[in-house]
Scaffold this motif. Structure first.
Motif, PDB file in Angstrom:
ATOM      1  N   VAL B 527      17.336 113.938 -11.199  1.00 14.42           N
ATOM      2  CA  VAL B 527      17.714 112.960 -10.410  1.00 14.42           C
ATOM      3  C   VAL B 527      16.928 112.785  -9.101  1.00 14.42           C
ATOM      4  CG1 VAL B 527      19.829 111.581  -9.799  1.00 14.42           C
ATOM      5  CG2 VAL B 527      20.128 113.241 -11.658  1.00 14.42           C
ATOM      6  N   GLY B 529      16.662 111.107  -5.471  1.00 13.58           N
ATOM      7  CA  GLY B 529      17.205 109.950  -4.506  1.00 13.58           C
ATOM      8  C   GLY B 529      16.462 110.164  -3.080  1.00 13.58           C
ATOM      9  N   THR B 533      22.338 107.957  -0.401  1.00 12.61           N
ATOM     10  CA  THR B 533      23.182 108.125  -1.811  1.00 12.61           C
ATOM     11  C   THR B 533      23.193 109.985  -2.089  1.00 12.61           C
ATOM     12  OG1 THR B 533      20.747 108.370  -2.478  1.00 12.61           O
ATOM     13  CG2 THR B 533      22.099 106.301  -2.951  1.00 12.61           C
ATOM     14  N   ILE B 537      25.153 111.308  -5.108  1.00  8.74           N
ATOM     15  CA  ILE B 537      24.241 111.732  -6.138  1.00  8.74           C
ATOM     16  C   ILE B 537      24.630 113.357  -6.433  1.00  8.74           C
ATOM     17  CG2 ILE B 537      21.986 112.607  -6.935  1.00  8.74           C
ATOM     18  CD1 ILE B 537      20.942 110.228  -5.529  1.00  8.74           C
ATOM     19  N   GLN B 553      18.126 118.237  -9.310  1.00  6.91           N
ATOM     20  CA  GLN B 553      18.074 117.033  -8.307  1.00  6.91           C
ATOM     21  C   GLN B 553      17.347 117.319  -7.276  1.00  6.91           C
ATOM     22  OE1 GLN B 553      21.626 117.076  -6.161  1.00  6.91           O
ATOM     23  NE2 GLN B 553      21.388 115.427  -4.781  1.00  6.91           N
ATOM     24  N   LEU B 614      27.699 107.409 -10.961  1.00  8.42           N
ATOM     25  CA  LEU B 614      26.294 108.102 -11.031  1.00  8.42           C
ATOM     26  C   LEU B 614      26.535 109.172 -12.085  1.00  8.42           C
ATOM     27  CD1 LEU B 614      24.958 108.557  -7.613  1.00  8.42           C
ATOM     28  CD2 LEU B 614      24.243 106.793  -9.318  1.00  8.42           C
TER      29      LEU B 614
END
Lengths: 341, 624
Positions: B527, B529, B533, B537, B553, B614
């Motif tokens: 993920v 970002g 966010t 997230i 992430q 999310l």
């Protein structure tokens, strides 16, 4: 002898001229303005490295490239805004702002009026040729109504600005007009403008011999000057003409009018007062209705008012005197804090 | 006696999300802010979400005029203001109408019953009384006469009833402070200081606050209060900080660390104005602020100050950034340091001025004429705005370039506890200037070339006005490589375009690689970002990982240039998901730059993602 050490070394026009080839059209009025400035600089007791010319876009805005000083050629209309930041950041510099009537009164009109009301310390020379030159001949915000140009084949409809009225309305502390056919008058006007602490606005009637040739000829041609230009001199009666036989007086309805001195008597001729604060400068700026009316030149208004970067610096000094110099750690800890062990 | 003691013993909970809502004139932002401060001092972790209408005072009592403040407090590390509030404080029917749907099922509603008359109900759009008609079935509802008790409490002070009514938000604050066992002292001290010059208002607010507290304790309405323990946090000194304040302080820090006075040219615009307000207070740091005549003058004056050797900065939001575009192009061409800070809001046009969005990324990257690259960096949390301001200044000064900083309305107004940095550990920022000739002309005479570049950074030589012998001219017309003289030569233009691009691209060598969080080695999905966010997230990634799936992430602070290892990281994982509060602007860049199948999850509603949304999006892509 050592007390002269701070005076700049003597210079000549050559020292103030850059090595760049000047690229205005042959015969352009800009050449004589450039010469007047380059000739004046050695007389001003200033250093080249402390002098900055800032400009926007247009023929006039090429000016900084030809001065052997620091220079910033910016974007259309924004020179007064850029110069405001520069003058606030560096009160030690001598800042000049150069632009044309389109640059200053059309796209940059907002910046011009706000810089004038703030009284930022710079000398602003506005070359007014009543036409757009660099974009090749469209009408400008100072073009007369009915002007036939490439963009107005049926004549322009817009009422022009009166730049002197506009500058006075914007609370400018120094407002003057000169023209490109009289080097001496230009130099003396620029000198006064430069010596003024605050924003100095100078309108220069400038001939564009390609797109608007002869726009000011009825006023500035040598043969016409005596009868058509009204020199303003602080503290002196406003008189003109070959024999100073004409003058400006206030009529019964309170308006200015041009009179024969012999008719009204010398005592009734208006005495010019640059510091007049009830609108004399404004009335004088509206004496001529068109280029075929006698037109005042010289300093319309020169008054003292706190200069913006000085005022800014004073606020900083007062804050430091009150709170002491900034302490970053103290700033970060200035809100409510708590300790985690 | 023992009854009371039993009744009032606090029950411990690990977290709570409270939403204060009322009319714009009811002081809900203040109430939420004070509750937040008391919680911060107590040592809770917290995240806030203020939401208010664009109108200064929309018609009183209408849904359009509702102003709300959500605060999430917890005894553990949290990253979002919470998906759904547990408690809604509704000061009037309009607040109930507008906010009820956000409340968790079975949540607690506390209403100011004094405002639930026929007229107010109609104004709010209720046909029947929601307290009677079953609307609130399933919720725990407390009807509290906030206005009348406040008036009664103020009576002995000689305060007129109409003025006393204004203190009812302090009654609500007192009541909720009791409910969640917040210490009274910081609020009382704050009221004493804030209203010192208006003794009657001060006393009315104190009376209302105490009355609210006492009401909780004595009215046999509530079973017991709750308590939320302090969250385990790194040792140190903390303060509660909003993004705009952190940004302003970061700019002051950048000025201190570089030794360059700060100049801010700015035109007021929501939600950026608070940076101007904050910086205008700090003149003793040598900060010059100019409230310019327009956005263009804001950036123009900042560029002029930069040219003069100060740290030039301008702050704005989307519409203002559009107006500054031409001047940013000039700064790119002049190659001067300049900070442009965009606090993004809902767009296009006026859009949603008080709501948050991330829709200016592509404008930040490409919204300038010509080939005009510039560094873009984004803050990910309120406190991170401080670091981002310093990093932007570092890059701007070292590489002589405008730097575009992206924040947004959520970060700007949101707050979080911030472990205050030791100022002695902040980086020194070096602005190298040229004071001597740096070139020799064909005849052997020394001269100054403003566009002679450092071979490593490609930064040009800068000599400030006032430097003897180095007089030169710079401008927006294309310049000859090296000398800086005007040049219309085609080959030269191509070279200068390439040099400016290479200079900005080269900054990738001077920024950290992205760090992968989570299941670094074997994630099924990455993920990616940027910006605000981050909290949602992170929360979502943690939840999905708890459920047994493997998720990684990455959160980007540098958006141009991207960190050097980003391409390799993106290609390492089978799936890439990019949540953004826009229609997929970062995803577009990642696809273009790295040819990866980055999928977008969008929310463009003026409100941030919730972690729950999310979590769902990640799970959906994992299943697809």
């Amino acid at each position: 002898m050592t007390d002269t050490i701070d005076l700049p070394p003597p210079t000549t026009r050559k020292d103030w001229s850059s090595d760049q080839e000047v690229r205005w059209c042959p015969g352009c009025g800009d050449y004589s303005i450039l010469a007047a400035v380059q000739l004046l600089m050695p007389e001003l007791d200033v250093r080249r490295e402390n002098t900055v010319f800032v400009s926007g876009i247009g023929c006039a805005a090429r000016f900084p490239y030809y001065m052997n000083t620091y220079g910033l050629h910016g974007i259309h209309g924004r020179a007064p805004a850029i110069a405001t930041g520069l003058a606030m950041a560096r009160p030690d510099l001598d800042v000049w702002v150069i632009g044309g009537d389109g640059d200053m009164l059309s796209i940059g009109g907002n910046h011009l009026i706000h810089a004038l009301r703030r009284n930022v310390n710079f000398t602003l020379l506005m070359f007014n040729n009543q036409i757009y030159g660099l974009t090749k001949g469209q009408y400008s915000p100072t073009s007369e109504v009915g002007k036939v140009t490439k963009s107005t084949p049926f004549g322009s409809l817009d009422t022009p600005f009166n730049p002197i009225s506009l500058a006075l309305g914007a609370e400018a502390t120094f407002v003057a007009r000169t023209h490109d056919m009289d080097r001496h008058h230009m130099m003396e006007t620029f000198r006064r403008a430069h010596d003024h602490r605050g924003a100095a606005f100078v309108e220069i009637y400038q001939n564009c011999n390609v797109f608007n040739d002869g726009a000011f000829e009825p006023l500035t041609a040598k043969a016409n000057r005596d009868d058509m230009l009204i020199p303003l001199v602080h503290g002196e009666p406003i008189r003109f003409g070959n024999e100073k036989e004409k003058g400006v007086a206030i009529n019964k309805s309170g308006a200015l009018e041009i009179v024969d001195v012999a008719d009204v008597g010398e005592d009734n001729i208006l005495v010019h007062d640059e510091q007049h604060d009830r609108g004399l400068g404004f009335m004088l700026s509206r004496l001529a209705r068109n280029p075929h009316d006698p037109t005042p030149i010289g300093v319309f208004r020169a008054v003292d008012r706190p200069e913006y970067s000085d005022a800014t610096s004073q606020q900083l000094a007062a804050a430091q005197a009150q709170k002491g110099p900034g302490d970053l750690r103290a700033l970060l800890h200035s809100g409510a804090t708590w300790v985690v062990d | 006696m023992s009854d009371t003691a039993e009744r009032t013993a606090p029950v411990e909970i690990d977290r709570v999300i409270i939403r204060f809502a009322g009319d714009s004139g009811d002081g809900m932002q203040l109430t939420g802010d004070r509750f937040t401060s008391a919680s911060a001092l107590l040592g809770n972790d917290l995240v806030t979400l203020p939401e208010y209408p664009a109108e200064i005072r929309a018609p009183a009592g209408t849904v359009a005029g509702v102003s709300a403040f959500q605060v999430h407090i917890s005894d553990h590390d949290i990253t979002t203001p919470g998906d759904a509030p547990n408690v809604l404080v509704a000061m009037n029917p309009a607040a109930l109408m507008s906010e009820l749907a956000k409340l968790e099922p079975g949540g607690t509603v506390i209403v100011n019953i004094d405002t639930f008359d026929d007229r107010s109900l109609t104004k709010a759009g209720f046909h029947d009384d929601p307290l009677q008609d079953g609307t609130l079935k399933g919720y725990t509802v407390y009807e509290v006469p906030m206005t009348s008790v406040t008036k009664k409490a103020c009576e002995p002070l000689g305060v007129k009833p109409r003025d006393a009514e204004r203190s009812k938000n302090f009654f609500a604050l007192g009541l909720i402070s009791w409910m969640y066992t917040r210490p009274e002292k910081p609020t009382i001290e704050w009221i004493n200081t804030k209203f010192a010059s208006k003794p009657l208002v001060r006393d009315a607010n104190l009376a209302a606050f105490r009355a609210g507290h006492a009401f909780g304790e004595t009215a046999e309405l509530f079973d017991h209060p709750y308590s939320v323990r302090p969250a385990p946090q790194k040792p140190g000194i903390y303060t509660n900080i909003s993004g705009n304040t952190a940004m302003a302080w970061g700019l002051v820090a950048a000025s201190q660390q570089s030794g360059l006075p700060l100049f801010l040219g700015s035109y007021p615009i929501t939600p950026a104005s608070d940076i101007l307000h904050e910086l205008s207070k700090h003149k003793n740091f040598g900060v010059r602020t100019l409230q310019a005549e327009d956005e263009i003058a804001g950036v123009g004056s900042a560029l002029g100050a930069s040219y003069g050797g100060q740290l030039g900065c301008t702050t704005t939001s989307g519409p203002g950034l559009a107006l500054k575009s031409e001047t940013i192009g000039l700064a790119i061409s002049l190659e001067l340091p300049l900070l442009i800070i965009d606090i993004q809001r809902g767009g296009p046009s006026t859009g949603l001025p008080t709501k948050t969005e991330q829709s200016d990324l592509l404008m930040a990257m490409y919204g300038h004429h010509g080939e005009s690259p510039l560094p873009v960096i984004a803050a990910y949390s309120p406190a991170n705005c401080f670091d981002v301001a310093i990093e932007a200044a570092r890059i701007a000064l070292k590489y002589r370039t405008p730097v575009l900083v992206l924040s947004d309305g959520y970060l700007a107004n949101g707050a979080e506890p911030w472990l205050l940095p030791d100022v002695s550990t902040l980086p020194q920022l070096d602005y190298q200037l040229t004071t001597e000739h740096n070139h020799v002309d064909a005849d052997g005479n020394p001269e100054f070339w403003p566009y002679l570049r450092d071979p490593e950074t490609l930064a040009r030589a800068v000599a400030l006005p006032g430097t003897p012998d180095l007089m030169h001219r710079i401008g927006g017309i294309e310049k000859e490589d090296g000398s800086g003289n005007i040049s219309y030569d085609p080959e030269n233009h191509g070279r200068m375009v390439a040099l400016r691009a290479a200079k900005v691209a080269g900054i990738a060598n001077d920024i950290p690689d992205v760090e992968v969080r989570g299941d670094v080695d074997d994630a099924e999905i990455l993920v990616v970002g940027w910006g605000s966010t981050w909290g949602a997230i992170s929360g979502a990634v943690d939840r999905v990982r708890t459920s047994g799936r493997r998720v990684a992430q990455v959160h980007l602070m540098h958006l141009n240039p991207f960190p050097k290892n980003l391409g390799e990281v993106l290609r390492r994982y089978p799936k890439v998901l990019v949540p953004e509060m826009n229609l997929g602007q970062l995803a577009k860049l990642l696809r273009a730059d790295f040819l990866v199948d980055a999928r977008t999850v969008s929310k463009v509603k003026g409100v941030p993602f919730t972690a729950g949304e999310l979590e769902q999006a990640i799970s959906d892509l994992l299943e697809s």
